[in-house]
Design a protein around this motif. Structure first.
Motif, PDB file in Angstrom:
ATOM      1  N   PRO A   1      -4.926   4.269 -11.308  1.00 31.87           N
ATOM      2  CA  PRO A   1      -4.955   3.186 -10.836  1.00 31.87           C
ATOM      3  C   PRO A   1      -4.871   1.948 -11.414  1.00 31.87           C
ATOM      4  O   PRO A   1      -5.712   2.099 -11.706  1.00 31.87           O
ATOM      5  CB  PRO A   1      -4.260   3.708  -9.480  1.00 31.87           C
ATOM      6  N   ARG A   2      -4.325   0.731 -10.854  1.00 29.45           N
ATOM      7  CA  ARG A   2      -4.490  -0.206 -11.607  1.00 29.45           C
ATOM      8  C   ARG A   2      -6.025  -1.021 -10.735  1.00 29.45           C
ATOM      9  O   ARG A   2      -5.703  -0.464  -9.662  1.00 29.45           O
ATOM     10  CB  ARG A   2      -3.634  -1.087 -11.366  1.00 29.45           C
TER      11      ARG A   2
ATOM     12  N   GLY B   1       3.609  -1.803 -11.076  1.00 25.26           N
ATOM     13  CA  GLY B   1       3.113  -0.355 -11.274  1.00 25.26           C
ATOM     14  C   GLY B   1       3.474   0.617 -12.096  1.00 25.26           C
ATOM     15  O   GLY B   1       3.553   1.413 -13.259  1.00 25.26           O
TER      16      GLY B   1
ATOM     17  N   ASP C   1      -2.630   6.808  -6.090  1.00 23.93           N
ATOM     18  CA  ASP C   1      -2.334   4.527  -6.130  1.00 23.93           C
ATOM     19  C   ASP C   1      -2.419   4.490  -4.591  1.00 23.93           C
ATOM     20  O   ASP C   1      -1.123   4.134  -3.944  1.00 23.93           O
ATOM     21  CB  ASP C   1      -1.797   4.558  -6.932  1.00 23.93           C
TER      22      ASP C   1
ATOM     23  N   THR D   1       0.110   0.996  -5.756  1.00 27.50           N
ATOM     24  CA  THR D   1       1.985   1.401  -5.723  1.00 27.50           C
ATOM     25  C   THR D   1       2.690   1.904  -4.892  1.00 27.50           C
ATOM     26  O   THR D   1       2.057   3.202  -4.390  1.00 27.50           O
ATOM     27  CB  THR D   1       1.809   1.814  -7.227  1.00 27.50           C
TER      28      THR D   1
ATOM     29  N   THR E   1       6.029   5.300  -8.119  1.00 25.45           N
ATOM     30  CA  THR E   1       5.204   5.973  -9.082  1.00 25.45           C
ATOM     31  C   THR E   1       6.417   7.301  -9.867  1.00 25.45           C
ATOM     32  O   THR E   1       6.054   7.715 -10.607  1.00 25.45           O
ATOM     33  CB  THR E   1       3.762   6.460  -8.723  1.00 25.45           C
TER      34      THR E   1
END
Length: 334
Positions: free
Chosen positions: A91-92, A103, A132, A135, A140
């Motif tokens: 994930p970010r 996302g 995540d 998001t 997703t």
């Protein structure tokens, strides 16, 4: 080698998956024990010769060089159409969130970069490396579904999540007419059995493939306590998952040794023989060709019901370890 279907995907995989975390440029990541390209290629080729067609890597392994090594080896060996490649995206991070990636944009970027490093037009199994928290689930699932339906991935899975998260994501996807997670890659072995509470029963009910990592507990379930390896000395991160539980794990490990000696087989055969009764295709790493032989033999090693119960009896509950034990803030900072 024996083969099975990867959940509901229809993808045919070997009962063992070769984990490629130990392949890559040792100067470009956290694993200083990683092996360089020529040796990595030899191991990958030998594993394939022994019937392993399933290979797992991640964008985060050795700064992406694990993906590069795996993709290059498979191309040079000429076996792409006969292999199943799994890779993972994280994930970010906080920095990436500040760069205002959505996302969807982040998943698309990660997938594009992994395809480029692997040198392939498609990835067989694309895995979200951890849940995540930043998001929306629907975003997703929509993004991964699009990638599957346009042929860039054949199926997608998840790693390091709770049963309720996996169930929520798949239920929402089904409601919206989207594709679902076909597999779960989590921390599961003879001395880390917490997934038996909810994840394993849920996956069995919905035919979700179970492809656990750390199948041999960083060697604790495959070597005798007095044996020392380069990884056992240098892998501080993975050792932290197990060092705290050394005393409560010792009775289980001693029973693995006892059964191995009784049958004249390796500890790895016993440990994986047990795990193969619970999982679809355990992920097992190797940094030497010689290690592959013992891994492959485990597929044909059958424990009796009494031996399974004997191995399981000393286990006591463990605290969660690794990525799943992090709070959302820690995961996003990675």
């Amino acid at each position: 080698m024996k083969y099975t279907k990867l959940g509901n995907s229809g993808i045919n995989v070997s009962r063992l998956c070769l984990g490629c975390m130990g392949f890559g440029d040792a100067s470009r990541g956290m694993h200083t024990w990683a092996v360089q390209y020529d040796e990595s290629k030899d191991i990958i080729g030998y594993a394939y010769e022994q019937g392993i067609n399933f290979f797992d890597t991640a964008m985060g392994y050795q700064d992406g060089t694990s993906e590069e090594y795996l993709g290059r080896a498979i191309r040079e060996l000429g076996i792409r159409d006969k292999t199943v490649i799994a890779t993972k995206y994280m994930p970010r991070s906080t920095d990436e969130l500040l760069e205002t990636y959505t996302g969807q944009e982040w998943i698309e970027k990660c997938l594009h970069d992994s395809l480029k490093r692997l040198g392939t037009d498609y990835i067989d199994l694309y895995i979200m490396h951890a849940w995540d928290y930043k998001t929306p689930v629907l975003e997703t699932m929509e993004t991964l579904t699009k990638a599957q339906r346009d042929g860039r991935i054949r199926a997608f899975g998840i790693s390091n999540c709770y049963a309720w998260q996996l169930a929520k994501a798949n239920a929402l996807a089904e409601k919206e007419g989207l594709e679902t997670f076909t597999s779960i890659q989590s921390h599961f072995n003879l001395i880390a059995r917490e997934d038996e509470r909810e994840i394993i029963p849920y996956c069995k009910e919905d035919n979700i493939a179970v492809t656990p990592y750390s199948s041999l507990a960083v060697g604790r379930l495959s070597r005798r306590p007095e044996e020392v390896t380069k990884r056992s000395q240098l892998d501080v991160i993975n050792n932290s998952k197990y060092d705290w539980a050394k005393d409560i794990d010792e009775p289980v490990i001693q029973r693995v040794i006892e059964i191995a000696d009784k049958h004249g087989v390796s500890m790895a055969e016993v440990s994986l023989g047990w795990l193969l009764t619970k999982a679809t295709s355990p992920v097992v790493g190797a940094t030497k060709k010689s290690q592959i032989d013992g891994l492959v033999k485990s597929v044909d090693f059958i424990l009796t019901e009494e031996e399974i119960n004997y191995l399981e009896e000393p286990y006591v509950p463990h605290k969660l370890a690794g990525v799943i034990a992090m709070n959302p803030v820690e995961i996003q900072a990675k």
